[in-house]
Scaffold this active site. Sequence first.
Site, PDB file in Angstrom:
ATOM      1  N   LYS A 284       0.842  -1.196   0.000  1.00  0.00           N
ATOM      2  CA  LYS A 284       0.000   0.000   0.000  1.00  0.00           C
ATOM      3  C   LYS A 284       0.879   1.247   0.000  1.00  0.00           C
ATOM      4  O   LYS A 284       2.050   1.209   0.422  1.00  0.00           O
ATOM      5  CB  LYS A 284      -0.967   0.038   1.183  1.00  0.00           C
ATOM      6  CG  LYS A 284      -0.326   0.157   2.579  1.00  0.00           C
ATOM      7  CD  LYS A 284      -0.057   1.588   3.044  1.00  0.00           C
ATOM      8  CE  LYS A 284       0.571   1.625   4.428  1.00  0.00           C
ATOM      9  NZ  LYS A 284       1.416   2.713   4.746  1.00  0.00           N
TER      10      LYS A 284
ATOM     11  N   ASP B 216      -3.022  -2.164  10.842  1.00  0.00           N
ATOM     12  CA  ASP B 216      -3.195  -2.040   9.383  1.00  0.00           C
ATOM     13  C   ASP B 216      -3.706  -3.332   8.736  1.00  0.00           C
ATOM     14  O   ASP B 216      -4.018  -3.346   7.543  1.00  0.00           O
ATOM     15  CB  ASP B 216      -1.858  -1.691   8.709  1.00  0.00           C
ATOM     16  CG  ASP B 216      -1.517  -0.214   8.861  1.00  0.00           C
ATOM     17  OD1 ASP B 216      -2.403   0.561   9.266  1.00  0.00           O
ATOM     18  OD2 ASP B 216      -0.360   0.150   8.573  1.00  0.00           O
TER      19      ASP B 216
HETATM   20  P1  ATP Z   1       4.178  -0.177   7.811  1.00  0.00           P
HETATM   21  O1  ATP Z   1       3.938   0.507   6.509  1.00  0.00           O
HETATM   22  O2  ATP Z   1       2.998  -0.995   8.297  1.00  0.00           O
HETATM   23  O3  ATP Z   1       4.800   0.699   8.855  1.00  0.00           O
HETATM   24  P2  ATP Z   1       6.688  -1.177   7.102  1.00  0.00           P
HETATM   25  O4  ATP Z   1       6.786  -1.196   5.617  1.00  0.00           O
HETATM   26  O5  ATP Z   1       7.272   0.028   7.773  1.00  0.00           O
HETATM   27  O6  ATP Z   1       5.209  -1.347   7.528  1.00  0.00           O
HETATM   28  P3  ATP Z   1       7.427  -3.948   7.368  1.00  0.00           P
HETATM   29  O7  ATP Z   1       8.023  -4.178   6.022  1.00  0.00           O
HETATM   30  O8  ATP Z   1       6.109  -4.539   7.656  1.00  0.00           O
HETATM   31  O9  ATP Z   1       7.412  -2.401   7.727  1.00  0.00           O
HETATM   32  O10 ATP Z   1       8.522  -4.484   8.399  1.00  0.00           O
HETATM   33  C1  ATP Z   1       8.806  -3.902   9.642  1.00  0.00           C
HETATM   34  C2  ATP Z   1       9.550  -4.922  10.523  1.00  0.00           C
HETATM   35  O11 ATP Z   1       8.695  -6.033  10.746  1.00  0.00           O
HETATM   36  C3  ATP Z   1      10.800  -5.467   9.855  1.00  0.00           C
HETATM   37  O12 ATP Z   1      11.914  -4.945  10.512  1.00  0.00           O
HETATM   38  C4  ATP Z   1      10.724  -6.989  10.005  1.00  0.00           C
HETATM   39  O13 ATP Z   1      11.781  -7.546  10.731  1.00  0.00           O
HETATM   40  C5  ATP Z   1       9.411  -7.269  10.733  1.00  0.00           C
HETATM   41  N1  ATP Z   1       8.578  -8.253   9.989  1.00  0.00           N
HETATM   42  C6  ATP Z   1       7.850  -9.219  10.533  1.00  0.00           C
HETATM   43  N2  ATP Z   1       7.198  -9.934   9.607  1.00  0.00           N
HETATM   44  C7  ATP Z   1       7.504  -9.388   8.413  1.00  0.00           C
HETATM   45  C8  ATP Z   1       7.142  -9.696   7.061  1.00  0.00           C
HETATM   46  N3  ATP Z   1       6.334 -10.716   6.762  1.00  0.00           N
HETATM   47  N4  ATP Z   1       7.623  -8.915   6.076  1.00  0.00           N
HETATM   48  C9  ATP Z   1       8.435  -7.869   6.395  1.00  0.00           C
HETATM   49  N5  ATP Z   1       8.829  -7.561   7.642  1.00  0.00           N
HETATM   50  C10 ATP Z   1       8.377  -8.306   8.654  1.00  0.00           C
END
Ligand code: ATP
Length: 287
Positions: free
Chosen positions: A11, A137
């Site tokens: 997203k 989310d």
């Molecule tokens: P958001 O937009 O919800 O803030 P994000 O893009 O900032 O998400 P994610 O890519 O979801 O962040 O990852 C954040 C942390 O979550 C990472 O440091 C990772 O170690 C942990 N994590 C746990 N499960 C997952 C997964 N399936 N994919 C990616 N990261 C994951």
Amino acid sequence: MDSIWINAPAKINLGLDVIRRREDGYHEVKMIMQSIRLFDRLTLAKSKTPGIRLSTNLNFLPVNEDNLVYKSAKLLMDEFGITDGLDIQLDKRIPVAAGMAGGSTDAASCMIAMNRLFNLQLSTKQLMERGVTLGADIPYCITKGTALSEGIGEILSPLPKAPDCYVLIAKPAFHVSTKFVYAELALNESTVHPDIDSMIRCIRKKDLHGLCSVMANILETVTIPKHPEIAQLKESMLEYGALGSLMSGSGPTVFGIFDDVKKARAAKEKCRQLPFRCFVYITDLYR
Ligand code: ATP
């Protein structure tokens, strides 16, 4: 059925406002969520060996309870007393810790896939109720598309699909801590808040130019001063014809909205030539 695969879309936030900090430490938000065609792929297979085994193409990601995919699978296995084993392959293409809800969309898709694979007969609402216990989310990632997200992210109102466009994604190689960005955000009487209601009006009117002219993300006020690369990416996209360009979530991903794919390609090349490493990708909206 012994196995199933599913695509989990990323997203972007077409708008992001933080209304206030609640006493419990959570932040009340008002965000416009939009799915894009950039997917992780999950493949789930039943196994005779009990337990959950998760593997992924990214060796730095956890494959135990710290991974949201594992957590969401375990939640349903425990609740429904599933005794079969489960092998999950997670192929990540969505940049990690990027503000694109990568982990949340993986968890949402894992629950949708398990519902089908084990014929759990959960409604969308029931999946969302379970998802929200793992992350604010996740309910949105179950419904996808264009939506207004309020409360701590769990109050969702579907919106008409945002106008068609090309989306250039640029994710610099560094990570941003979501926790840090929210903690540093200044919220007082002089804070200028994004006009989310205007954005919604533009979406309803299918007015892409209007939408791009009001798109805003309050978290840029924290992340950009720390990481000037984000401003450079935005400027490059605008210079090469983006109708609008914004940071997604707490960053560091920047996206540009284009009505012409040639301009998007030229902007992509420009972003590649900047003096820092960046993942760049052109796509469009999902649903
Ligand atoms: P958001 O937009 O919800 O803030 P994000 O893009 O900032 O998400 P994610 O890519 O979801 O962040 O990852 C954040 C942390 O979550 C990472 O440091 C990772 O170690 C942990 N994590 C746990 N499960 C997952 C997964 N399936 N994919 C990616 N990261 C994951």
